[in-house]
Design a protein around this motif. Structure first.
Motif, short mmCIF file in Angstrom:
data_model
loop_
_atom_site.label_atom_id
_atom_site.label_comp_id
_atom_site.label_asym_id
_atom_site.label_seq_id
_atom_site.Cartn_x
_atom_site.Cartn_y
_atom_site.Cartn_z
N TRP A 12 0.86 -1.17 0.00
CA TRP A 12 0.00 0.00 0.00
C TRP A 12 0.91 1.23 0.00
O TRP A 12 1.43 1.63 1.04
CB TRP A 12 -0.92 -0.03 1.23
CG TRP A 12 -1.76 1.19 1.38
CD1 TRP A 12 -2.44 1.85 0.41
CD2 TRP A 12 -2.02 1.91 2.59
NE1 TRP A 12 -3.11 2.93 0.93
CE2 TRP A 12 -2.86 3.00 2.27
CE3 TRP A 12 -1.62 1.74 3.91
CZ2 TRP A 12 -3.31 3.90 3.22
CZ3 TRP A 12 -2.07 2.65 4.86
CH2 TRP A 12 -2.91 3.71 4.51
N LYS A 52 -6.03 -6.17 -5.15
CA LYS A 52 -5.19 -6.58 -4.02
C LYS A 52 -5.49 -8.00 -3.52
O LYS A 52 -4.59 -8.78 -3.25
CB LYS A 52 -5.37 -5.56 -2.89
CG LYS A 52 -4.61 -5.87 -1.64
CD LYS A 52 -4.98 -4.91 -0.54
CE LYS A 52 -4.45 -5.43 0.77
NZ LYS A 52 -5.01 -4.77 1.90
N GLY A 67 -4.00 0.33 -3.74
CA GLY A 67 -4.60 1.43 -3.00
C GLY A 67 -4.45 2.78 -3.67
O GLY A 67 -4.48 3.81 -3.01
#
Length: 153
Positions: A12, A52, A67
């Motif tokens: 992330w 993800k 993200g």
């Protein structure tokens, strides 16, 4: 000396205080491994057809990052390129992006939009990097539309 560390399946990027450090480290690691000059390196970005939850292991080199949001356009997974935004969809989530380092002479900028990446919606001091994204339109369309990738909204 081996400086390698184990990355999670996907990272992330918005979770870093200094996201540039990860991107620079990817270039440094590849440059050291191949004994290439660091100043001749650049990042290659490939937007995957996965999110993800579908990523189970880290790549052998580079990193999968997640993200990220797009402002002013969206990523079309079927076409594999930037497309116009959908109505009322302000910040669509991008699929996972595979980032790896290549030498600048291997970089193909044809049909690419040099998309700026910012930490937040406020531009300028929050600039992080530029990711080259595939486009079927002229890059000027996305420049005029102010299309950018955001780490957080």
């Amino acid at each position: 000396m081996n400086y390698s560390c184990k990355l999670p399946p996907s990272v992330w990027l918005g979770g870093f205080f200094n996201p540039q450090s990860l991107l620079t480290a990817i270039m440094q690691q590849t440059a050291r491994k191949n004994e290439w000059p660091l100043d001749k390196m650049c990042l290659y970005c490939e937007v995957l057809r996965k999110y993800k939850e579908e990523i189970t292991s880290a790549p052998r080199e580079g990193a999968y990052i997640n993200g990220l949001y797009m402002e002013g356009a969206r990523w079309d997974m079927q076409a594999g390129c930037i497309m116009d935004s959908r109505f009322k969809e302000l910040f669509p989530l991008l699929p996972v992006i595979y980032i790896r380092a290549i030498t600048q002479d291997k970089q193909d900028l044809k049909n690419m939009y040099e998309c700026p990446v910012y930490k937040t919606r406020s531009r300028g001091p929050t600039y992080v990097w530029t990711f080259n994204l595939r486009t079927k339109e002229k890059a000027s369309k996305w420049i005029l539309g102010g299309v950018a990738i955001l780490l957080q909204i």
